[in-house]
Design a protein around this motif. Structure first.
Motif, mmCIF file in Angstrom:
data_model
loop_
_atom_site.group_PDB
_atom_site.id
_atom_site.type_symbol
_atom_site.label_atom_id
_atom_site.label_comp_id
_atom_site.label_asym_id
_atom_site.label_seq_id
_atom_site.Cartn_x
_atom_site.Cartn_y
_atom_site.Cartn_z
ATOM 1 N N TYR A 1 44.194 35.190 47.955
ATOM 2 C CA TYR A 1 44.021 35.225 46.504
ATOM 3 C C TYR A 1 44.027 36.672 46.048
ATOM 4 C CZ TYR A 1 42.512 30.429 47.153
ATOM 5 O OH TYR A 1 42.462 29.102 47.492
ATOM 6 N N PRO A 2 44.671 36.961 44.921
ATOM 7 C CA PRO A 2 44.641 38.327 44.391
ATOM 8 C C PRO A 2 43.218 38.722 44.007
ATOM 9 C CG PRO A 2 46.397 37.052 43.360
ATOM 10 C CD PRO A 2 45.539 36.084 44.131
ATOM 11 N N VAL A 3 42.877 39.949 44.326
ATOM 12 C CA VAL A 3 41.561 40.474 44.009
ATOM 13 C C VAL A 3 41.726 41.926 43.586
ATOM 14 C CG1 VAL A 3 41.052 41.137 46.407
ATOM 15 C CG2 VAL A 3 39.189 40.619 44.872
ATOM 16 N N LYS A 4 40.882 42.371 42.664
ATOM 17 C CA LYS A 4 40.938 43.767 42.227
ATOM 18 C C LYS A 4 39.530 44.251 41.945
ATOM 19 C CE LYS A 4 41.684 42.727 37.307
ATOM 20 N NZ LYS A 4 42.556 42.921 36.148
ATOM 21 N N THR A 5 39.372 45.573 41.972
ATOM 22 C CA THR A 5 38.099 46.175 41.594
ATOM 23 C C THR A 5 38.349 47.128 40.442
ATOM 24 O OG1 THR A 5 38.349 47.925 43.242
ATOM 25 C CG2 THR A 5 37.096 45.999 43.900
ATOM 26 N N ASP B 1 43.179 32.657 35.633
ATOM 27 C CA ASP B 1 42.520 33.784 34.983
ATOM 28 C C ASP B 1 41.835 34.674 36.015
ATOM 29 O OD1 ASP B 1 42.933 33.321 32.182
ATOM 30 O OD2 ASP B 1 41.489 31.694 32.288
ATOM 31 N N TRP B 2 41.688 35.942 35.663
ATOM 32 C CA TRP B 2 40.848 36.839 36.445
ATOM 33 C C TRP B 2 39.405 36.502 36.118
ATOM 34 C CZ3 TRP B 2 42.483 39.838 40.277
ATOM 35 C CH2 TRP B 2 43.822 40.222 40.305
ATOM 36 N N ILE B 3 38.603 36.275 37.161
ATOM 37 C CA ILE B 3 37.204 35.937 37.009
ATOM 38 C C ILE B 3 36.364 37.027 37.672
ATOM 39 C CG2 ILE B 3 35.418 34.222 37.541
ATOM 40 C CD1 ILE B 3 37.640 33.134 35.724
ATOM 41 N N GLU B 4 35.404 37.568 36.936
ATOM 42 C CA GLU B 4 34.506 38.552 37.529
ATOM 43 C C GLU B 4 33.536 37.828 38.450
ATOM 44 O OE1 GLU B 4 30.965 41.652 36.307
ATOM 45 O OE2 GLU B 4 32.365 41.024 34.747
ATOM 46 N N ILE B 5 33.452 38.285 39.721
ATOM 47 C CA ILE B 5 32.601 37.596 40.690
ATOM 48 C C ILE B 5 31.406 38.440 41.145
ATOM 49 C CG2 ILE B 5 34.421 36.069 41.491
ATOM 50 C CD1 ILE B 5 34.660 37.937 43.966
ATOM 51 N N GLY B 6 31.265 39.627 40.586
ATOM 52 C CA GLY B 6 30.137 40.478 40.950
ATOM 53 C C GLY B 6 30.591 41.911 41.140
ATOM 54 N N THR B 7 29.775 42.665 41.877
ATOM 55 C CA THR B 7 30.115 44.059 42.144
ATOM 56 C C THR B 7 30.477 44.219 43.610
ATOM 57 O OG1 THR B 7 27.888 44.774 42.779
ATOM 58 C CG2 THR B 7 28.414 44.787 40.408
ATOM 59 N N ILE B 8 31.106 45.342 43.915
ATOM 60 C CA ILE B 8 31.471 45.612 45.307
ATOM 61 C C ILE B 8 30.228 45.654 46.191
ATOM 62 C CG2 ILE B 8 31.522 48.121 45.074
ATOM 63 C CD1 ILE B 8 34.017 48.050 46.941
ATOM 64 N N ASP B 9 29.109 46.109 45.625
ATOM 65 C CA ASP B 9 27.868 46.174 46.398
ATOM 66 C C ASP B 9 27.262 44.802 46.687
ATOM 67 O OD1 ASP B 9 27.934 48.963 46.634
ATOM 68 O OD2 ASP B 9 26.937 49.223 44.697
ATOM 69 N N ASP B 10 27.739 43.763 46.006
ATOM 70 C CA ASP B 10 27.285 42.401 46.289
ATOM 71 C C ASP B 10 27.881 41.860 47.581
ATOM 72 O OD1 ASP B 10 25.803 42.286 43.915
ATOM 73 O OD2 ASP B 10 27.489 41.443 42.784
ATOM 74 N N ILE B 11 28.927 42.521 48.075
ATOM 75 C CA ILE B 11 29.608 42.096 49.297
ATOM 76 C C ILE B 11 29.203 43.066 50.401
ATOM 77 C CG2 ILE B 11 31.830 41.599 50.387
ATOM 78 C CD1 ILE B 11 32.959 41.536 47.438
ATOM 79 N N PRO B 12 28.607 42.589 51.470
ATOM 80 C CA PRO B 12 28.201 43.514 52.525
ATOM 81 C C PRO B 12 29.416 44.181 53.177
ATOM 82 C CG PRO B 12 27.801 41.238 53.183
ATOM 83 C CD PRO B 12 28.286 41.213 51.767
ATOM 84 N N ARG B 13 29.285 45.462 53.470
ATOM 85 C CA ARG B 13 30.357 46.172 54.172
ATOM 86 C C ARG B 13 30.543 45.489 55.527
ATOM 87 N NH1 ARG B 13 29.229 51.658 53.180
ATOM 88 N NH2 ARG B 13 30.746 51.640 51.504
ATOM 89 N N GLY C 1 33.682 49.361 39.825
ATOM 90 C CA GLY C 1 32.699 48.768 40.718
ATOM 91 C C GLY C 1 32.580 47.262 40.638
ATOM 92 N N LYS C 2 33.273 46.639 39.681
ATOM 93 C CA LYS C 2 33.240 45.184 39.543
ATOM 94 C C LYS C 2 34.416 44.579 40.314
ATOM 95 C CE LYS C 2 30.876 45.264 35.168
ATOM 96 N NZ LYS C 2 30.913 44.912 33.754
ATOM 97 N N VAL C 3 34.204 43.396 40.874
ATOM 98 C CA VAL C 3 35.232 42.699 41.647
ATOM 99 C C VAL C 3 35.727 41.514 40.841
ATOM 100 C CG1 VAL C 3 35.736 41.489 43.797
ATOM 101 C CG2 VAL C 3 34.115 43.397 43.808
ATOM 102 N N TRP C 4 37.065 41.409 40.764
ATOM 103 C CA TRP C 4 37.712 40.347 40.000
ATOM 104 C C TRP C 4 38.604 39.546 40.935
ATOM 105 C CZ3 TRP C 4 36.862 39.932 34.686
ATOM 106 C CH2 TRP C 4 36.153 40.997 34.111
ATOM 107 N N LEU C 5 38.591 38.220 40.763
ATOM 108 C CA LEU C 5 39.371 37.302 41.595
ATOM 109 C C LEU C 5 40.281 36.489 40.697
ATOM 110 C CD1 LEU C 5 39.670 36.053 44.476
ATOM 111 C CD2 LEU C 5 37.837 34.477 43.808
#
Length: 102
Positions: free
Chosen positions: A89-93, A3-15, A96-100
């Motif tokens: 692993y496939p990931v998408k945004t 399943d696609w799982i929401e893991i947070g927002t793009i801003d939760d990951i430091p650039r 602004g939300k990040v899905w894994l």
């Protein structure tokens, strides 16, 4: 089941950094480039199992903090002359939300 799982927002990951997602199968490093591209790799270097999420992100690559192995974030492949591969692993945004997917 996968399943696609929401893991947070793009801003939760430091650039030019990473965030770790803990799973029953092991940790997954979720990386953010300077262009805000998001990639996900198994959080273990194929060389000596160093934590890739603690490495340096540059371009679309990450350098392992233990022995400077360089891996391509889009394929998980080590950049020659290094050898090996980390699972990707496939990931998408979306909005602004990040899905894994795992």
């Amino acid at each position: 089941m996968v399943d696609w799982i929401e893991i947070g927002t793009i801003d939760d990951i430091p650039r030019l950094g990473a965030r770790v997602v803990q799973t029953a199968s092991g940790n997954i490093g979720v990386f953010r480039t300077s262009a805000d591209e998001i990639f996900a790799l198994h959080d273990r270097c194929p060389h000596k199992e160093g934590p890739l999420s603690q490495g340096i992100v540059h371009g679309k690559r990450v350098t392992c903090p233990l022995h400077n192995y360089v891996l391509d974030l889009s394929t998980g492949q080590a950049v020659p002359p290094d050898e090996g591969c980390a699972a990707t692993y496939p990931v998408k945004t979306e909005n602004g939300k990040v899905w894994l997917l795992f």
